[in-house]
Design a protein around this motif. Sequence first.
Motif, PDB file in Angstrom:
ATOM      1  N   GLN A 108       0.751  -1.234  -0.007  1.00 34.60           N
ATOM      2  CA  GLN A 108       0.144   0.245   0.185  1.00 34.60           C
ATOM      3  C   GLN A 108       0.751   1.317   0.049  1.00 34.60           C
ATOM      4  OE1 GLN A 108      -2.386  -0.945   3.466  1.00 34.60           O
ATOM      5  NE2 GLN A 108      -3.989  -1.542   2.225  1.00 34.60           N
ATOM      6  N   ASN A 109       1.662   1.117   0.755  1.00 32.47           N
ATOM      7  CA  ASN A 109       2.951   2.467   0.849  1.00 32.47           C
ATOM      8  C   ASN A 109       3.432   2.596  -0.512  1.00 32.47           C
ATOM      9  OD1 ASN A 109       2.324   2.975   3.457  1.00 32.47           O
ATOM     10  ND2 ASN A 109       4.006   1.606   4.426  1.00 32.47           N
ATOM     11  N   GLU A 110       3.858   1.638  -1.289  1.00 32.70           N
ATOM     12  CA  GLU A 110       4.517   1.566  -2.551  1.00 32.70           C
ATOM     13  C   GLU A 110       3.653   2.173  -3.534  1.00 32.70           C
ATOM     14  OE1 GLU A 110       7.665   1.489  -3.269  1.00 32.70           O
ATOM     15  OE2 GLU A 110       8.025   0.906  -1.138  1.00 32.70           O
ATOM     16  N   LEU A 111       2.209   1.624  -3.443  1.00 34.63           N
ATOM     17  CA  LEU A 111       1.189   2.399  -4.277  1.00 34.63           C
ATOM     18  C   LEU A 111       0.865   3.791  -4.162  1.00 34.63           C
ATOM     19  CD1 LEU A 111      -1.262  -0.876  -4.149  1.00 34.63           C
ATOM     20  CD2 LEU A 111       0.302  -0.338  -6.033  1.00 34.63           C
ATOM     21  N   VAL A 112       0.706   4.069  -2.976  1.00 28.38           N
ATOM     22  CA  VAL A 112       0.853   5.580  -2.805  1.00 28.38           C
ATOM     23  C   VAL A 112       1.813   6.437  -3.338  1.00 28.38           C
ATOM     24  CG1 VAL A 112       0.898   7.302  -0.866  1.00 28.38           C
ATOM     25  CG2 VAL A 112      -0.457   5.269  -0.642  1.00 28.38           C
ATOM     26  N   LEU A 113       2.905   5.898  -3.432  1.00 29.21           N
ATOM     27  CA  LEU A 113       4.088   6.637  -4.135  1.00 29.21           C
ATOM     28  C   LEU A 113       3.779   6.940  -5.859  1.00 29.21           C
ATOM     29  CD1 LEU A 113       7.146   4.976  -2.310  1.00 29.21           C
ATOM     30  CD2 LEU A 113       5.992   7.164  -1.983  1.00 29.21           C
ATOM     31  N   ILE A 114       2.892   5.844  -6.160  1.00 27.21           N
ATOM     32  CA  ILE A 114       2.505   6.287  -7.689  1.00 27.21           C
ATOM     33  C   ILE A 114       2.269   7.647  -8.003  1.00 27.21           C
ATOM     34  CG2 ILE A 114       1.136   5.515  -9.439  1.00 27.21           C
ATOM     35  CD1 ILE A 114       1.488   2.332  -8.459  1.00 27.21           C
ATOM     36  N   SER A 115       1.339   8.007  -7.110  1.00 26.49           N
ATOM     37  CA  SER A 115       0.875   9.568  -7.459  1.00 26.49           C
ATOM     38  C   SER A 115       1.864  10.609  -7.031  1.00 26.49           C
ATOM     39  CB  SER A 115      -0.422   9.748  -6.213  1.00 26.49           C
ATOM     40  OG  SER A 115       0.066   9.727  -4.814  1.00 26.49           O
ATOM     41  N   LYS A 116       2.859  10.223  -6.819  1.00 24.91           N
ATOM     42  CA  LYS A 116       4.005  11.210  -6.566  1.00 24.91           C
ATOM     43  C   LYS A 116       5.101  11.176  -7.858  1.00 24.91           C
ATOM     44  CE  LYS A 116       3.532  11.042  -1.518  1.00 24.91           C
ATOM     45  NZ  LYS A 116       2.128  11.377  -1.587  1.00 24.91           N
ATOM     46  N   TRP A 117       4.791  10.299  -8.735  1.00 30.12           N
ATOM     47  CA  TRP A 117       5.789  10.019  -9.784  1.00 30.12           C
ATOM     48  C   TRP A 117       5.769  11.425 -10.645  1.00 30.12           C
ATOM     49  CZ3 TRP A 117       4.047   5.096 -12.847  1.00 30.12           C
ATOM     50  CH2 TRP A 117       4.551   3.894 -11.884  1.00 30.12           C
ATOM     51  N   ASP A 118       7.126  11.747 -10.802  1.00 28.74           N
ATOM     52  CA  ASP A 118       7.255  13.029 -11.769  1.00 28.74           C
ATOM     53  C   ASP A 118       7.038  12.729 -13.181  1.00 28.74           C
ATOM     54  OD1 ASP A 118       9.446  11.673 -12.366  1.00 28.74           O
ATOM     55  OD2 ASP A 118      11.010  13.011 -11.352  1.00 28.74           O
ATOM     56  N   ASN A 119       7.061  13.724 -14.107  1.00 31.26           N
ATOM     57  CA  ASN A 119       6.877  13.432 -15.416  1.00 31.26           C
ATOM     58  C   ASN A 119       7.975  12.464 -16.135  1.00 31.26           C
ATOM     59  OD1 ASN A 119       4.605  15.207 -15.550  1.00 31.26           O
ATOM     60  ND2 ASN A 119       5.852  17.019 -15.940  1.00 31.26           N
ATOM     61  N   THR A 120       9.094  12.482 -15.645  1.00 32.91           N
ATOM     62  CA  THR A 120      10.275  11.619 -16.185  1.00 32.91           C
ATOM     63  C   THR A 120       9.786  10.092 -15.825  1.00 32.91           C
ATOM     64  OG1 THR A 120      11.960  13.369 -15.662  1.00 32.91           O
ATOM     65  CG2 THR A 120      12.457  11.084 -16.021  1.00 32.91           C
ATOM     66  N   THR A 121       9.304   9.871 -14.624  1.00 37.97           N
ATOM     67  CA  THR A 121       8.797   8.604 -14.487  1.00 37.97           C
ATOM     68  C   THR A 121       7.724   8.134 -15.421  1.00 37.97           C
ATOM     69  OG1 THR A 121       9.807   8.784 -12.057  1.00 37.97           O
ATOM     70  CG2 THR A 121       8.267   6.787 -12.465  1.00 37.97           C
ATOM     71  N   VAL A 122       6.722   9.088 -15.203  1.00 36.86           N
ATOM     72  CA  VAL A 122       5.444   8.578 -15.938  1.00 36.86           C
ATOM     73  C   VAL A 122       6.063   8.462 -17.582  1.00 36.86           C
ATOM     74  CG1 VAL A 122       3.305   9.618 -16.997  1.00 36.86           C
ATOM     75  CG2 VAL A 122       3.688   9.929 -14.506  1.00 36.86           C
ATOM     76  N   THR A 123       6.730   9.501 -17.971  1.00 34.56           N
ATOM     77  CA  THR A 123       7.217   9.221 -19.310  1.00 34.56           C
ATOM     78  C   THR A 123       8.024   7.793 -19.520  1.00 34.56           C
ATOM     79  OG1 THR A 123       7.469  11.232 -19.671  1.00 34.56           O
ATOM     80  CG2 THR A 123       8.731  10.018 -21.420  1.00 34.56           C
ATOM     81  N   GLU A 124       8.769   7.635 -18.599  1.00 33.83           N
ATOM     82  CA  GLU A 124       9.250   5.965 -18.771  1.00 33.83           C
ATOM     83  C   GLU A 124       8.442   4.866 -18.560  1.00 33.83           C
ATOM     84  OE1 GLU A 124      12.061   6.097 -15.275  1.00 33.83           O
ATOM     85  OE2 GLU A 124      13.549   7.484 -16.220  1.00 33.83           O
ATOM     86  N   GLN A 125       7.462   5.081 -17.943  1.00 30.31           N
ATOM     87  CA  GLN A 125       6.548   3.841 -17.748  1.00 30.31           C
ATOM     88  C   GLN A 125       5.762   3.789 -19.179  1.00 30.31           C
ATOM     89  OE1 GLN A 125       6.322   1.500 -15.285  1.00 30.31           O
ATOM     90  NE2 GLN A 125       7.916   2.733 -14.456  1.00 30.31           N
ATOM     91  N   ILE A 126       5.392   4.920 -19.612  1.00 35.39           N
ATOM     92  CA  ILE A 126       4.735   4.904 -20.998  1.00 35.39           C
ATOM     93  C   ILE A 126       5.662   4.260 -22.135  1.00 35.39           C
ATOM     94  CG2 ILE A 126       3.580   6.501 -22.794  1.00 35.39           C
ATOM     95  CD1 ILE A 126       2.835   8.321 -20.679  1.00 35.39           C
ATOM     96  N   SER A 127       6.686   4.626 -21.923  1.00 33.79           N
ATOM     97  CA  SER A 127       7.769   4.286 -22.858  1.00 33.79           C
ATOM     98  C   SER A 127       8.027   2.598 -22.897  1.00 33.79           C
ATOM     99  CB  SER A 127       9.269   4.998 -22.836  1.00 33.79           C
ATOM    100  OG  SER A 127      10.231   4.358 -23.430  1.00 33.79           O
ATOM    101  N   ASN A 128       7.986   2.226 -21.512  1.00 34.92           N
ATOM    102  CA  ASN A 128       8.051   0.552 -21.225  1.00 34.92           C
ATOM    103  C   ASN A 128       6.900   0.014 -21.766  1.00 34.92           C
ATOM    104  OD1 ASN A 128      10.396   1.081 -19.867  1.00 34.92           O
ATOM    105  ND2 ASN A 128       9.283   1.173 -17.764  1.00 34.92           N
ATOM    106  N   ILE A 129       5.665   0.717 -21.562  1.00 36.56           N
ATOM    107  CA  ILE A 129       4.391   0.051 -22.158  1.00 36.56           C
ATOM    108  C   ILE A 129       4.466  -0.112 -23.802  1.00 36.56           C
ATOM    109  CG2 ILE A 129       1.992   0.254 -22.754  1.00 36.56           C
ATOM    110  CD1 ILE A 129       1.790   1.547 -19.832  1.00 36.56           C
ATOM    111  N   CYS A 130       5.115   0.816 -24.550  1.00 35.52           N
ATOM    112  CA  CYS A 130       5.265   1.000 -25.804  1.00 35.52           C
ATOM    113  C   CYS A 130       6.339  -0.098 -26.340  1.00 35.52           C
ATOM    114  CB  CYS A 130       5.538   2.509 -26.386  1.00 35.52           C
ATOM    115  SG  CYS A 130       4.382   3.838 -26.217  1.00 35.52           S
ATOM    116  N   ASN A 131       7.423  -0.150 -25.678  1.00 43.12           N
ATOM    117  CA  ASN A 131       8.420  -1.221 -25.880  1.00 43.12           C
ATOM    118  C   ASN A 131       7.830  -2.508 -25.630  1.00 43.12           C
ATOM    119  OD1 ASN A 131      10.021   0.834 -26.525  1.00 43.12           O
ATOM    120  ND2 ASN A 131      10.935   0.879 -24.517  1.00 43.12           N
TER     121      ASN A 131
END
Length: 97
Positions: free
Chosen positions: A57-80
Amino acid sequence: MTADHYHVLLDCKNNYISKLTSIVTDPIKQKLFNIYEYSKQISITKNNKQNVLKQFQNELVLISKWDNTTVTEQISNICNSKNINWLDELILSLIHI
């Protein structure tokens, strides 16, 4: 716009949403599984196996605090992982409908 135009736009949007859902579901499930496994490892390291869920749960809460770089990386991972390079265009299409 006429009702027919709205119907076409709504149908198009529903198709885009369906496509987006089919693309991102598995990578999101995998990411959540990875976060859970990480939480489990942290709990084992802390020698507190009963707190895996709390750590998760603590780790999931941290998702809301992801910065733009992390979000972009995650989208890139999905695309890849799906071998696509047009996910951003699909998301933009949904925004503009």
